[in-house]
Design a protein around this motif. Structure first.
Motif, PDB file in Angstrom:
ATOM      1  N   THR B  19     -26.535   8.871  11.938  1.00 43.60           N
ATOM      2  CA  THR B  19     -27.151   9.250  10.777  1.00 43.60           C
ATOM      3  C   THR B  19     -26.144   9.882   9.797  1.00 43.60           C
ATOM      4  O   THR B  19     -25.433  10.396  10.067  1.00 43.60           O
ATOM      5  CB  THR B  19     -28.345  10.410  10.761  1.00 43.60           C
ATOM      6  N   GLU B  23     -29.554  10.549   5.382  1.00 46.46           N
ATOM      7  CA  GLU B  23     -30.429  10.266   6.608  1.00 46.46           C
ATOM      8  C   GLU B  23     -31.067  11.421   7.349  1.00 46.46           C
ATOM      9  O   GLU B  23     -32.164  11.538   7.711  1.00 46.46           O
ATOM     10  CB  GLU B  23     -29.801   9.204   7.180  1.00 46.46           C
ATOM     11  N   PHE B  24     -30.174  12.166   7.913  1.00 44.96           N
ATOM     12  CA  PHE B  24     -30.698  13.190   8.709  1.00 44.96           C
ATOM     13  C   PHE B  24     -31.305  14.189   7.968  1.00 44.96           C
ATOM     14  O   PHE B  24     -32.385  14.843   8.458  1.00 44.96           O
ATOM     15  CB  PHE B  24     -29.087  13.971   9.155  1.00 44.96           C
ATOM     16  N   GLN B  27     -34.718  13.160   7.725  1.00 46.96           N
ATOM     17  CA  GLN B  27     -35.658  13.266   8.898  1.00 46.96           C
ATOM     18  C   GLN B  27     -35.746  14.856   9.256  1.00 46.96           C
ATOM     19  O   GLN B  27     -36.970  15.097   9.831  1.00 46.96           O
ATOM     20  CB  GLN B  27     -34.714  12.781  10.216  1.00 46.96           C
ATOM     21  N   PRO B 102     -31.929   4.363   9.046  1.00 47.87           N
ATOM     22  CA  PRO B 102     -30.692   4.405   9.972  1.00 47.87           C
ATOM     23  C   PRO B 102     -30.499   3.298  10.984  1.00 47.87           C
ATOM     24  O   PRO B 102     -29.589   2.630  11.271  1.00 47.87           O
ATOM     25  CB  PRO B 102     -30.305   5.729  10.520  1.00 47.87           C
ATOM     26  N   THR B 165     -35.431   8.404  18.296  1.00 47.58           N
ATOM     27  CA  THR B 165     -35.200   9.432  17.323  1.00 47.58           C
ATOM     28  C   THR B 165     -36.622   9.863  16.881  1.00 47.58           C
ATOM     29  O   THR B 165     -36.677  11.056  16.598  1.00 47.58           O
ATOM     30  CB  THR B 165     -34.395   8.670  16.041  1.00 47.58           C
TER      31      THR B 165
END
Lengths: 119, 390
Positions: B19, B23-24, B27, B102, B165
């Motif tokens: 990621t 992106e991380f 999440q 991702p 994920t």
């Protein structure tokens, strides 16, 4: 560059409608997504500040590659918790009122009358 | 258990999607939103029930709501419940979106990595002709676009990567860095209750990406471990994941209702959150198949969340949320199953059936709500195990 492979966007199955007007369902979905994007931006600013504090130039590459350690992740978790308290204020207000018992809440007009009559 | 340094983040095995920072962060927001809803917002439903839905129901019907379906009727139009439900549904859809971004970006790399997995001793056997059961074709379970089986390109692993994920976010990390809590908990129960049990062959049914499967390799090092699923993308990913972690598992694409293994091939058959994703007819066929596959004295154990009869009616109502709001059509009916009844119907001795609770193997007490409720998966701190000894 190879052609982009597209994943399916919607899960098969009828989506529940939660509000009388479907536009409200859509608006809530957009609002929550925006709340998420604000949190993404906030983490990005936090990364820039931490890189700068460590004497690393906060370039796009450095920011994109930054991996928060457990301590930083815990701090960001705590920030998001407070942030969600703020964003979801109206929900928490309702919950507090329900907790206290909805029956205790007088109609507002009755309160006006009460203080007006209280000569 | 594979040694991991950090218990607060997902373990980086060889095929976990990368990621970017953004992106991380996206999440992580979904994980925080889910935790906030479970720990702070969901509780208000009970206040709404007590303060207005319950009295309104009593006024309308002349009796207080007794069963969880009474409570569902009482709460169906409550504005707090509806708004929480809408947010909960959104958190689920946002979760899938946050992991698809991702995976979509790096899918060719993931497929290449899966294809070049270092050959350890594990195997992968796919069957492109397998008919996907209709309970997986009807709706995409738990709102995962495409379910376990849809392939978006050749040799696809996308929904394996998406699922891996997403489960970490869905359980808010409370199933451990390997998402293995259900398997590890089932193993702990087997070890405690059958200390001398030495299975030679083990089958994990509905293994998806192998979250629960791999623990059996370490817990029973003398045994051969097999795992089946109907979805090719999750199996390709499971195989690559297991190889990268040095675990020997024989994965194959099969329907648990009718497998190609010989009679009496297994001593232990397990499933982890499989049953609620089947159907009343299918789960009986699965139990008959277990009967065929087990040696005498062999054990079948299914792990799930508690049956509604074991919960206060209000809690059962909250746990039942997924049935109508999260594309889990068999969730409700599967929570009514009685182990001894199913055992009797499927050729086992009903007296050898069991139902048990086992505390979660993974220690994450501070983030557990200790409540079984919709949108709080892994928060209860225990799993319900049922099955039978042949």
């Amino acid at each position: 560059m190879a052609e982009q492979i597209r994943l399916q966007k919607k899960a098969r199955g009828e989506r529940p409608q939660y509000f009388a007007d479907p536009a409200i369902d859509k608006t809530l979905a957009i609002t929550l997504a925006l709340a998420g994007e604000v949190a993404v931006l906030r983490d990005r600013i936090d990364t820039i500040e931490r890189l700068a504090e460590a004497g690393v130039a906060p370039t796009r590459a450095a920011v994109d590659a930054y991996k928060p350690d457990a301590t930083v992740r815990a701090k960001r978790d705590a920030w998001r918790e407070t942030y969600l308290d703020t964003v979801l204020r109206i929900i928490h207000q309702e919950r507090e009122e329900l907790e206290q018992g909805a029956a205790d809440t007088k109609p507002y007009a009755a309160v006006i009358e009460e203080v007006t009559a209280d000569a | 258990m594979t040694a991991t340094q950090d218990l607060t983040t997902q373990f980086r095995h060889g095929i976990l999607p990368e990621t970017t920072a953004d992106e991380f962060a996206r999440q992580e927001f979904v994980k925080s939103l889910k935790f906030h809803l479970a720990s702070k917002v969901s509780l208000g439903n009970q206040d709404a029930f007590e303060a207005r839905a319950k009295p309104a129901f009593a006024k309308a019907t002349g009796a207080e709501p007794q069963t969880y379906s009474d409570i569902r009727k009482a709460m169906s139009e409550d504005p707090y419940f509806r708004f929480w439900s809408a947010m909960q549904r959104n958190s689920q859809e946002m979760m899938w979106k946050s992991v698809q971004i991702p995976v979509e970006r790096q899918l060719p790399d993931l497929i290449a990595a899966a294809g070049s997995a270092v050959e350890a001793a594990g195997t992968l056997r796919l069957n492109p002709d397998l008919e996907i059961p209709k309970y997986h074709r009807g709706v995409d379970i738990h709102c995962m676009p495409g379910g376990y089986h849809t392939e978006f390109t050749a040799d696809d692993v996308a929904n394996g990567a998406v699922y891996d994920t997403a489960v970490y976010i869905y359980a808010m990390g409370r199933m451990g860095p390997l998402n293995s809590d259900i398997g590890d908990t089932t193993i702990a129960w087997i070890k405690e209750n059958h200390p001398d049990f030495k299975p030679r062959r083990i089958l994990d049914m509905g293994c998806t990406v192998g979250h629960s499967t791999l623990g059996y390799c370490d817990a029973f090092p003398e045994a051969e471990v097999y795992a089946i699923d109907v979805g090719a993308p999750v199996l390709r990913y499971a195989h690559a994941r297991a190889q990268s972690m040095g675990k020997t598992v024989h994965f194959s694409q099969q329907n648990a209702e009718a497998t190609d293994f010989e009679d009496s091939f297994f001593d232990l058959i397990v499933s982890h959150i499989l049953v609620h994703e089947t159907s009343n007819a299918a789960m009986r066929r699965i139990m008959k198949e277990c009967n065929r596959l087990l040696t005498p004295g062999g054990l079948v154990v299914h792990a799930e969340t508690p049956p509604y009869r074991d919960l206060p009616a209000y809690d059962a109502f909250m746990l039942d949320w997924d049935t109508r709001n999260n594309n889990e059509p068999y969730w409700g009916a599967s929570h009514e199953l009685v182990a001894s009844e199913i055992a009797g119907e499927t050729g086992f001795d009903p007296d050898k059936a069991f139902e048990a609770y086992q505390p979660s193997a993974f220690e994450a007490a501070e983030r557990r709500t200790k409540v079984f409720q919709g949108g709080d998966f892994g928060g209860g701190g225990a799993w319900w195990l049922w099955g039978v000894q042949k």
